[in-house]
Write an enzyme that holds these catalytic residues in place. Structure first.
Site, PDB file in Angstrom:
ATOM      1  CG  ASP B 192      -1.759   1.207   1.382  1.00  0.00           C
ATOM      2  OD1 ASP B 192      -1.735   2.053   0.463  1.00  0.00           O
ATOM      3  OD2 ASP B 192      -2.458   1.318   2.405  1.00  0.00           O
ATOM      4  CD  GLN B 195      -1.310   8.432   4.096  1.00  0.00           C
ATOM      5  OE1 GLN B 195      -0.801   9.539   3.915  1.00  0.00           O
ATOM      6  NE2 GLN B 195      -2.613   8.282   4.176  1.00  0.00           N
ATOM      7  CB  CYS B 357      -9.670   3.908   7.942  1.00  0.00           C
ATOM      8  SG  CYS B 357     -11.035   4.953   7.512  1.00  0.00           S
TER       9      CYS B 357
END
Lengths: 125, 400
Positions: B192, B195, B357
């Site tokens: 992921d 960011q 989250c």
């Protein structure tokens, strides 16, 4: 200065009314708002259809905890039906605040916990 | 670095707003906003469809934008799949990789993840009856547990973040991936970059993950555009996620065959205007001195940490080493995050309160919420000072 955090609310926050537990309550419900981590636990003792005593435990932001304090004051002596008929607008009028949608969820937490508790109670009857 | 100069490129920042929620979404430079007008005024047709000029133009813009995105992470053009968000990207992978996971397998993710890189894998494991393994977050050391404890020959898929959206922690991805490969060269590795994409250079060839997922809006592009980078061999092998227009090679009455990658995964009309604007955001970044931007973000982060140290009853999550990006979560014993964020909002200071989250991480840390500030190169030290003032103000209002 601040409408949202005016004295009366902060007074409820610092010295909450009806905070504590009721042993062997007729209605007991815990609910949380996962978005901000507010938590309330509601205890209700009934006399017939009327709320004889109502208390709460909880932790969270000023709005959620103050709402619990003011709401539990209001609901003593009311019937379960009165509670179920209580709307979001009624609650916001009671607290006397203009809230953004996110904070409405904080304010609504105690009422939604009580309503869920009543549903569980009615189902068991 | 001349912050005033770069701030001028961002129209929204002129509104006297102190924007410290860049991990949620970034503000957009003028060129990105203008890209929409430019596209709709001169190039709007449905890409791949018409033979007329604007459709051809839209096709060309899509193609060139895909190349810009690919170049930004050193990928090949046909390894870039556009989605509507990073979340959709993870869901696409969880769906399309289902056949790679059996009930004897493990699916591995970590406690540090955003829900979007956690729930799709949790649900995939459920569906395939595989076992979900969750790499623990060691809060004392503020780092992820050793992956080798969780990744065995049984691992079908390993997913982890390149930068935590809560603490800013940057796992040593290259060495983690190397170790995973040594233990199990068949495991599919998904990272992921949502960011990380805005704060660290990503070279997919060097990183060697099989899939890298991120979104446009966290890196100065518009909302509505996500990216899945995937190794070509795997993308070719995977089944499509959505059926319909554009992803078809041939439709017969009872059978269909699929278009080549990336079209196979891009059913329906794409947000070409958004993709074009996203490419514009990357062009904006490419035109800056990236080392200078990174150095300034680090300087801002250090400044913030030093200022936070001066505040009583305040704990910063992690940030005990250099392996952190400019995302800082704090806990203040006598201030609920929601109250602090609300009082900040009244001063036009945008910070985030909540679980971000990342409930598995919150549970592991035994907290319910934090107040988070996340920085960008357009932030100024005086904005940090304003946030610190807000903490003091909030404390005064709430605790008297």
């Amino acid at each position: 200065m601040d409408e949202l955090y005016r004295e009366v609310l902060l007074d409820h926050y610092k010295n909450p009314h009806n905070k504590g537990i009721i042993l062997k309550p007729n209605i007991h419900k815990e609910d949380s708002n996962p978005l901000c981590g507010d938590m309330v636990e509601i205890f209700i003792r009934l006399k017939g259809e009327k709320i004889e005593n109502i208390t709460f435990e909880g932790k969270g932001c000023v709005i959620s905890q103050t709402s619990a304090s003011i709401l539990t004051d209001e609901l003593k002596g009311k019937t379960l039906k009165d509670v179920q008929n209580m709307t979001r607008e009624d609650l916001l009028d009671l607290i006397g605040l203009q809230l953004t949608p996110t904070r409405v969820k904080c304010a609504m937490l105690p009422l939604s916990a009580i309503k869920k508790g009543i549903i569980d109670y009615e189902a068991k009857k | 670095m001349k912050v005033e100069k770069i701030r001028k490129e961002f129209p929204l920042l002129k509104n006297k707003i102190v924007y410290l929620d860049n991990a949620a979404t970034t503000q957009k430079p003028e060129s990105v906003i203008a890209a929409f007008r430019k596209y709709y005024e001169s190039s709007n047709g449905n890409a791949h469809r018409g033979l007329y000029s604007v459709s051809q133009e839209a096709t060309k813009i899509l193609d060139e934008s895909r190349e810009t995105v690919a170049d930004f992470i050193n990928a090949e053009k046909d390894e870039i799949v556009f989605t509507k968000s990073a979340t959709e990207g993870f869901n696409l992978l969880a769906y399309a990789l289902e056949s790679e996971v059996g009930r004897w397998n493990h699916v591995v993710t970590t406690e540090l993840e955003h829900h979007s890189n956690y729930v799709p894998w949790q649900q995939l494991a459920k569906k395939t009856q595989a076992e979900l393994k969750v790499v623990k977050y060691n809060s004392e050391k503020s780092e992820l547990d050793d992956f080798s404890k969780y990744v065995t020959k049984k691992a079908a898929l390993v997913a982890f973040t390149l930068m935590s959206n809560v603490t800013g922690f940057i796992p040593d991805a290259k060495s983690i991936i190397k170790k995973i490969r040594e233990e199990n060269d068949k495991a599919i590795i998904v990272v992921d970059a949502s960011q990380a994409i805005a704060h660290i250079d990503i070279d997919v060839k060097e990183l060697d993950a099989d899939f890298v997922v991120f979104s446009s809006h966290k890196v100065y592009g518009p909302t509505g555009v996500g990216v899945v980078y995937g190794k070509k061999l795997l993308l070719d092998k995977m089944k499509p996620f959505l059926f319909g227009g554009n992803m078809i090679q041939e439709v017969k009455e009872f059978e269909s065959t699929w278009a080549e990658v990336p079209d196979k995964f891009e059913a329906g009309t794409l947000d070409v205007a958004g993709i074009f604007a996203f490419a514009e955001a990357l062009r904006f970044l490419n035109a800056q001195d990236s080392e200078e931007l990174r150095a300034y973000e680090t300087e801002l982060k250090e400044y913030t940490l030093s200022k936070l140290k001066e505040v009583d009853h305040l704990t910063v999550l992690g940030h005990n080493s250099k392996n952190y990006g400019p995302i800082i979560s704090v806990l203040i014993t006598d201030l609920h995050p929601h109250d602090l964020a609300e009082i900040c909002a009244r001063e036009n200071v945008c910070v985030r309160a909540g679980h971000h989250c990342a409930q598995p991480l919150m549970k592991s840390l035994e907290i319910v919420a934090t107040t988070r500030i996340s920085l960008s190169f357009y932030n100024e030290k005086k904005e940090i000072d304003k946030f610190i003032e807000c903490i003091k103000k909030a404390r005064k209002i709430i605790n008297g």
